[in-house]
Design an enzyme around this catalytic site. Structure first.
Site, PDB file in Angstrom:
ATOM      1  N   CYS A  91       0.799  -1.230   0.000  1.00 50.51           N
ATOM      2  CA  CYS A  91       0.000   0.000   0.000  1.00 50.51           C
ATOM      3  C   CYS A  91       0.827   1.273   0.000  1.00 50.51           C
ATOM      4  CB  CYS A  91      -0.946   0.013   1.202  1.00 50.51           C
ATOM      5  SG  CYS A  91      -2.100  -1.361   1.228  1.00 50.51           S
ATOM      6  N   HIS A 359      -8.999   3.531  -2.142  1.00 51.88           N
ATOM      7  CA  HIS A 359      -7.579   3.257  -1.908  1.00 51.88           C
ATOM      8  C   HIS A 359      -7.022   2.454  -3.091  1.00 51.88           C
ATOM      9  CE1 HIS A 359      -3.919   1.833  -0.193  1.00 51.88           C
ATOM     10  NE2 HIS A 359      -4.386   0.921   0.630  1.00 51.88           N
ATOM     11  N   CYS A 389      -0.148   2.382   6.696  1.00 54.65           N
ATOM     12  CA  CYS A 389       0.112   1.011   7.121  1.00 54.65           C
ATOM     13  C   CYS A 389       0.359   0.181   5.864  1.00 54.65           C
ATOM     14  CB  CYS A 389      -1.068   0.452   7.900  1.00 54.65           C
ATOM     15  SG  CYS A 389      -2.637   0.368   6.991  1.00 54.65           S
TER      16      CYS A 389
END
Length: 403
Positions: A91, A359, A389
């Protein structure tokens, strides 16, 4: 060392990551090329003007495989002498692309870079590339692997966050995102996406649900309860690592977790001298970057230790930061960050986040740096911190300072 600066940043609107999403017809290469063309055109870049294009994308398979960064350069109007580097830190890939570019500039390896990332989650499904930590028993068992949703619920249980806490954060994210769009706060950075014929197909984030309220979220069932408690029973795995907990409280669902979307973003990074030679004015200095590994079972707590690290390494305190962008992968991630640092919620994700707007894995890190820069300028603030994260237990962070 040479300071690294951000000269410009652009992003696409985020489209729903499914077959009826507005960007579903657009490939990762083509969307990336549109972002490269936009940042080059806005800044009058031509020829072999940057050292490299560093591009994050997570699911590196099929049309998102084969060094997508180089493919995007060749599909764009950039000079073919500019190479391309694809990177994957899950991510945080888009952020790591920017951080790597900044640190290359600092080290004297070229004066200018374009960095960013892409993810077309509606075309290349998350997890379709496989992952050793999830599918190799010898690794998964030794690390007490559980899916991210279980990890998010584990954070909520370990640190005492309720379903109402998570839902309230989600409602606020939706409210702030809707207000930001209504006030044109993203206008400086948004690049309208066009189809293969040059016709516009998306000009604003389409995942948002501004009508969301506590009642509508309260009607949703927890998304990870069955996989935790019934089959395959991941709660038992997590509780072997966290035996002091009696049970895991499953609070996350589609409404308080990040949305699956398509999107891309690009950031122009370089030295002050490189920019001056091209008549470009820096918007911000990349003051610090950091990354760290964390427990792979609870997995998503990385923003806390990486923020401590970046502040300690650079002699700063949490009070030195004016604004924060903490990726809303799940509500508990942001709640834990604010709890750990006793941060004023009014300084965190002031224009909403991934719960409201989605996202796109490989792009989000670059998007939140972009959003942070725009908001620092809009609100006349000085220093901002962006952090995410990361799957399998990591964290990444970037501190920028307005010029």
């Amino acid at each position: 060392m040479t300071d690294a600066y951000i000269f410009d940043a652009v992003r696409s609107p985020r489209g729903k990551g499914r077959i009826d999403g507005s960007l579903h017809e657009v490939t990762s290469v083509r969307l990336s090329a549109q972002m490269l063309n936009a940042i080059a055109a806005r800044n009058g870049l031509s020829g072999h003007v940057v050292e490299d294009v560093i591009w994050g994308n997570v699911t590196q398979i099929g049309e998102q495989g084969g060094c997508l960064a180089r493919s995007a350069v060749l599909a764009s109007d950039l000079d073919q002498a500019i190479p391309g580097l694809s990177i994957n830190r899950f991510c945080a890939s888009g952020m790591e692309a920017v951080n790597l570019a900044a640190n290359q500039v600092r080290g004297g390896a070229g004066g200018g870079y374009i960095a960013g990332g892409v993810e077309m989650m509606g075309r290349v499904p998350m997890g379709s590339d496989g992952a050793a930590i999830a599918v190799d028993p010898s690794l998964a068992m030794n690390t007490y692997f559980v899916p991210q949703g279980i990890s998010a619920d584990l954070i909520a249980t370990e640190y005492g966050f309720s379903r109402d806490d998570a839902d309230a954060l989600a409602v606020e994210s939706q409210r702030r995102a809707a207000a930001a769009w209504a006030e044109n706060r993203f206008a400086k950075s948004i690049v309208e996406v066009r189809d293969i014929n040059g016709l516009p197909i998306l000009s604003r984030d389409e995942f948002m649900r501004p009508e969301t309220n506590m009642q509508s979220l309260g009607a949703l069932k927890p998304s990870f309860k069955d996989m935790g408690e019934v089959m395959p029973g991941f709660d038992k795995v997590a509780l072997m690592k966290y035996p002091h907990l009696e049970r895991i409280n499953h609070i996350h669902h589609a409404g308080n977790s990040s949305g699956i979307v398509d999107g891309a973003a690009a950031v122009l990074v370089g030295s002050k001298e490189w920019g001056a030679a091209r008549g470009l004015k820096p918007r911000a200095r990349i003051r610090a970057t950091a990354k760290i590994g964390t427990d792979p079972t609870i997995m998503l707590t990385g923003p806390v230790p990486v923020t401590r690290k970046i502040l300690n390494d650079h002699g700063m305190a949490i009070g030195d930061i004016d604004l924060f962008e903490v990726n809303e992968a799940f509500a508990s991630v942001v709640l834990r960050f604010m709890q750990a640092f006793d941060v004023d919620p009014e300084k965190v994700n002031v224009n909403g986040g991934a719960i409201a707007m989605g996202h796109p894995l490989g792009a989000t890190g670059a998007i939140i740096i972009n959003t942070l820069l725009d908001e620092l300028e809009r609100s006349d603030k000085e220093i901002g911190l962006a952090t995410l994260c990361i799957a399998s237990g990591m964290g990444a962070a970037t501190i920028i300072e307005r010029v």
